[in-house]
Design a protein around this motif. Structure first.
Motif, PDB file in Angstrom:
ATOM      1  N   GLU A  42       0.838  -1.209   0.000  1.00 47.18           N
ATOM      2  CA  GLU A  42       0.000   0.000   0.000  1.00 47.18           C
ATOM      3  C   GLU A  42       0.870   1.255   0.000  1.00 47.18           C
ATOM      4  O   GLU A  42       2.084   1.175   0.246  1.00 47.18           O
ATOM      5  CB  GLU A  42      -0.986  -0.022   1.174  1.00 47.18           C
TER       6      GLU A  42
ATOM      7  N   THR B 157       3.568  -1.216   3.345  1.00 49.98           N
ATOM      8  CA  THR B 157       3.425  -2.552   3.947  1.00 49.98           C
ATOM      9  C   THR B 157       2.527  -3.425   3.051  1.00 49.98           C
ATOM     10  O   THR B 157       1.654  -2.901   2.363  1.00 49.98           O
ATOM     11  CB  THR B 157       2.789  -2.467   5.354  1.00 49.98           C
ATOM     12  N   PRO B 158       2.740  -4.758   3.099  1.00 47.81           N
ATOM     13  CA  PRO B 158       1.911  -5.622   2.244  1.00 47.81           C
ATOM     14  C   PRO B 158       0.503  -5.815   2.800  1.00 47.81           C
ATOM     15  O   PRO B 158       0.301  -5.813   4.020  1.00 47.81           O
ATOM     16  CB  PRO B 158       2.689  -6.947   2.246  1.00 47.81           C
ATOM     17  N   ARG B 159      -0.455  -5.963   1.870  1.00 48.24           N
ATOM     18  CA  ARG B 159      -1.839  -6.233   2.275  1.00 48.24           C
ATOM     19  C   ARG B 159      -2.327  -7.456   1.494  1.00 48.24           C
ATOM     20  O   ARG B 159      -2.256  -7.467   0.271  1.00 48.24           O
ATOM     21  CB  ARG B 159      -2.745  -5.038   1.964  1.00 48.24           C
ATOM     22  N   TYR B 160      -2.793  -8.441   2.212  1.00 51.93           N
ATOM     23  CA  TYR B 160      -3.374  -9.650   1.620  1.00 51.93           C
ATOM     24  C   TYR B 160      -2.480 -10.269   0.533  1.00 51.93           C
ATOM     25  O   TYR B 160      -2.948 -10.627  -0.533  1.00 51.93           O
ATOM     26  CB  TYR B 160      -4.776  -9.360   1.078  1.00 51.93           C
TER      27      TYR B 160
END
Lengths: 170, 491
Positions: free
Chosen positions: B182, B187-190
């Motif tokens: 994002e 940071t990573p999402r899903y």
């Protein structure tokens, strides 16, 4: 022409089980939000929290899929099974052909796929040969020759120098 | 004058002219093949346009978009089978005219009306987009966030009788847009611990799966599409260009509907045609002829649907907000080349915009020229076997998905979306909201963050800014109208 012909209202969408499945997936993904997103750092404000976007989107998906499942129209049953099985088998063939690109190269993989798909579509004998060969030739000419699309060098074409020469065109 | 010279300078290059002719020809052929449509063709060609300069890529895709609407009239008139969904109303009067032994007259009227609608909407684009963009310079992030949200609400409420599934699909599209790294913290999402999802769900896989592969599955499962043979075509396709002038009111009204509906997100050709046709019949001196070969029926249908493509570019160019699925796909071409549609586009890429206007204008002349010369041969494609088309579409999809990143995971995703699209098509669930959710999601999220960042997290910023407040009020009115309409219908 009747007034009905001018009506823009489509038949009520069906898909009760589809929406129920989507609601279930959305629910599970919502429960995973703590694991699948990380909290923001540095106190830059609640509006920057990474989980806001997925939270809103998954809530929308969950609520409206549930409602859509409840209010779904009647499903059609004509030829559903045959079409579904065909779609699944074609999908498997599609992925198999993509996997074969690394082994046989683009042209031969497409040939395998067109023969497979043409057979499933009901073509037989000479028509099957014409359809699969014609489409393969068209794809190879378009993508390999006209557009010059690059594909990784296939295993088959590394086995002999004369095969490498052929591989440049396939 | 300077702008015109810049435009000629941009367009007068071999690659742009080739894209213009190739896109137009391909669009006409795709439109003339019942079962396919510009969505499938644009989905297939999208990955290959990423390597082209933006003007060439957009010209090629717009050629397909506009050409398909012209070409869709050919099978509608000759064999009573609409080539594209928007040609349905052309069959009402076009085919009876063919049955009466006047296929040339019907086709000629269709071409002339389409030409008028197409050129009219380009002129509207030329005047309206800079005005809207100038206005857009005055608007802030809160307003743009509300504009994106309004586009989503319009798309959902436009699917009358299917608002709930459309809203669910919008949610799915929005969720897909959030997958990956994002923007605020990186940071990573899903991503489920994978690296291949860090860049997000590839748009190409979504588009090719939902629009091309799902359609291919249905085509291959069909009986081959045994259709009537088109009648023999002779020369004489010019008469309609004189005949349409006898109906100036119908022409202007229908073009107006096309432009108006084209600019509004989520509305598009279908409602434009519906309103144009209904109004033409109400205003006609011979309403009893509608459905039996009335020239005004063909004019209304074809003028309105061909006025939509250029008008649909107005919100995309001026605000950076695509109003429907085909312009949403085109936004990807802009994004790949770091060209941001919106207010700054006109200042930073004025030459590109001028070139685009001119190529869109010329496109209508090129398409008509192709049709006048080649209708006899183009009509032959209506005889193609649907199953063969389906296999060809899958082969195109294979090259498109695999060559985008050379990852088998992209192909797995495309197949997944293909099966989802297949299930959605059979359940008559609209898929357009998914694409708009994917495309508009990042715009909405980024603009909302900016607006709230400026306001220190105060949500009242969306009601204290006049434009934002108006858009919010329109949005609420649409939702309430849709809700009460549904309740009334249930009673």
């Amino acid at each position: 022409m009747s007034q009905d012909a001018l009506s823009t209202t489509e038949p009520r969408p069906a898909g009760r089980w589809l929406f129920a499945g989507l609601a279930l997936v959305a629910g599970v993904l919502l429960l995973m939000i703590g694991r699948q997103t990380q909290p923001g750092f540095g106190n830059t404000g609640w509006w920057n929290e990474p989980r806001n976007g997925p939270l809103v989107a998954l809530s929308l998906l969950f609520v409206f899929s549930t409602l859509a499942a409840i209010f779904a129209g009647p499903a059609r049953h004509d030829r559903m099974d045959r079409e579904s099985v065909l779609a699944l088998v074609l999908s498997a063939g599609f992925l198999g052909a993509v996997w074969l690109i690394g082994i046989l190269g683009y042209g031969l993989s497409v040939l395998c796929f067109t023969v497979f798909a043409a057979f499933l579509a009901g073509f037989r004998g000479r028509r099957l040969a014409w359809v699969s060969l014609g489409l393969t030739l068209a794809m190879v000419l378009l993508f390999r020759e006209a557009l010059g699309l690059w594909f990784p060098r296939a295993w088959l074409f590394q086995q002999a120098p004369w095969l490498t020469a052929i591989g440049r065109y396939l | 004058m300077d702008t015109l010279l810049v435009a000629f300078d941009q367009v007068a290059s071999l690659p742009v002219l080739v894209a213009l002719v190739a896109g137009s020809l391909l669009g006409i052929i795709i439109g003339a093949i019942p079962g396919l449509g510009p969505g499938v063709a644009i989905a297939i060609l999208l990955p290959f346009t990423f390597g082209l300069p933006p003007l060439i890529g957009i010209t090629l895709l717009m050629g397909i978009y506009a050409g398909a609407w012209y070409g869709g009239a050919i099978p509608a008139i000759l064999i009573n089978t609409p080539g594209t969904g928007v040609s349905v109303m052309t069959t009402y009067d076009g085919y009876p005219m063919t049955q009466a032994g006047q296929p040339q007259r019907a086709l000629s009227l269709a071409y002339a009306s389409s030409f008028f609608g197409g050129t009219f909407s380009v002129l509207v684009l030329i005047f309206a987009a800079p005005l809207l963009a100038a206005l857009a310079r005055q608007i802030g992030s809160a307003d743009l966030a509300m504009a994106a949200a309004l586009a989503m609400v319009l798309v959902v409420t436009a699917h009358r009788g299917a608002e709930l599934p459309a809203a669910a699909m919008l949610g799915l599209g929005l969720f897909l847009s959030t997958v990956g790294l994002e923007g605020a913290y990186g940071t990573p999402r899903y991503t489920f611990g994978t690296t291949w999802l860090l860049a997000g769900v590839p748009l190409i896989a979504i588009i090719l799966g939902l629009f091309a592969m799902s359609q291919a599955f249905l085509l291959i499962a069909s009986d081959g599409g045994q259709r009537a043979a088109a009648p023999e075509m002779r020369a004489g396709l010019f008469s309609g260009f004189v005949e349409v002038l006898r109906y100036p009111g119908t022409l202007l009204r229908s073009a107006g509907f096309g432009v108006g509906m084209g600019i509004l997100p989520g509305v598009g050709e279908f409602l434009a045609q519906f309103f144009a046709y209904s109004t033409a019949r109400s205003a006609s001196r011979t309403p009893e002829l509608f459905g039996k070969g009335a020239p005004e029926g063909i004019i209304a249908s074809e003028t309105s649907n061909n006025a939509v493509p250029a008008a649909a570019l107005v919100p995309l160019l001026a605000l950076g907000i695509p109003g429907e699925v085909l312009t949403a796909m085109m936004l990807a071409v802009f994004t790949v080349h770091n060209v941001d549609p919106g207010p700054s586009l006109f200042a930073e890429h004025g030459d590109f915009v001028a070139g685009l206007y001119l190529s869109l204008f010329l496109m209508n002349f090129v398409i008509v020229a192709i049709l006048l010369v080649g209708t006899r041969w183009i009509a032959l494609v209506t005889r193609l076997d649907d199953r063969m088309l389906g296999i060809a579409v899958l082969c195109f999809a294979m090259a498109g998905t695999y060559s985008a990143n050379y990852r088998i995971t992209d192909c797995v995703l495309a197949v997944g979306f293909g099966l989802l699209g297949f299930a959605l098509r059979r359940a008559r669930v609209p898929m357009v909201p998914i694409i708009l959710g994917v495309v508009l999601g990042p715009i909405l999220e980024a603009r909302t963050r900016q607006a709230l960042g400026t306001a220190g997290g105060d949500l009242t910023i969306f009601v204290t800014r006049p434009i934002s407040a108006i858009l919010l009020a329109v949005m609420l009115a649409l939702i309430l109208n849709s809700l009460f309409g549904r309740l009334r219908a249930r009673r």
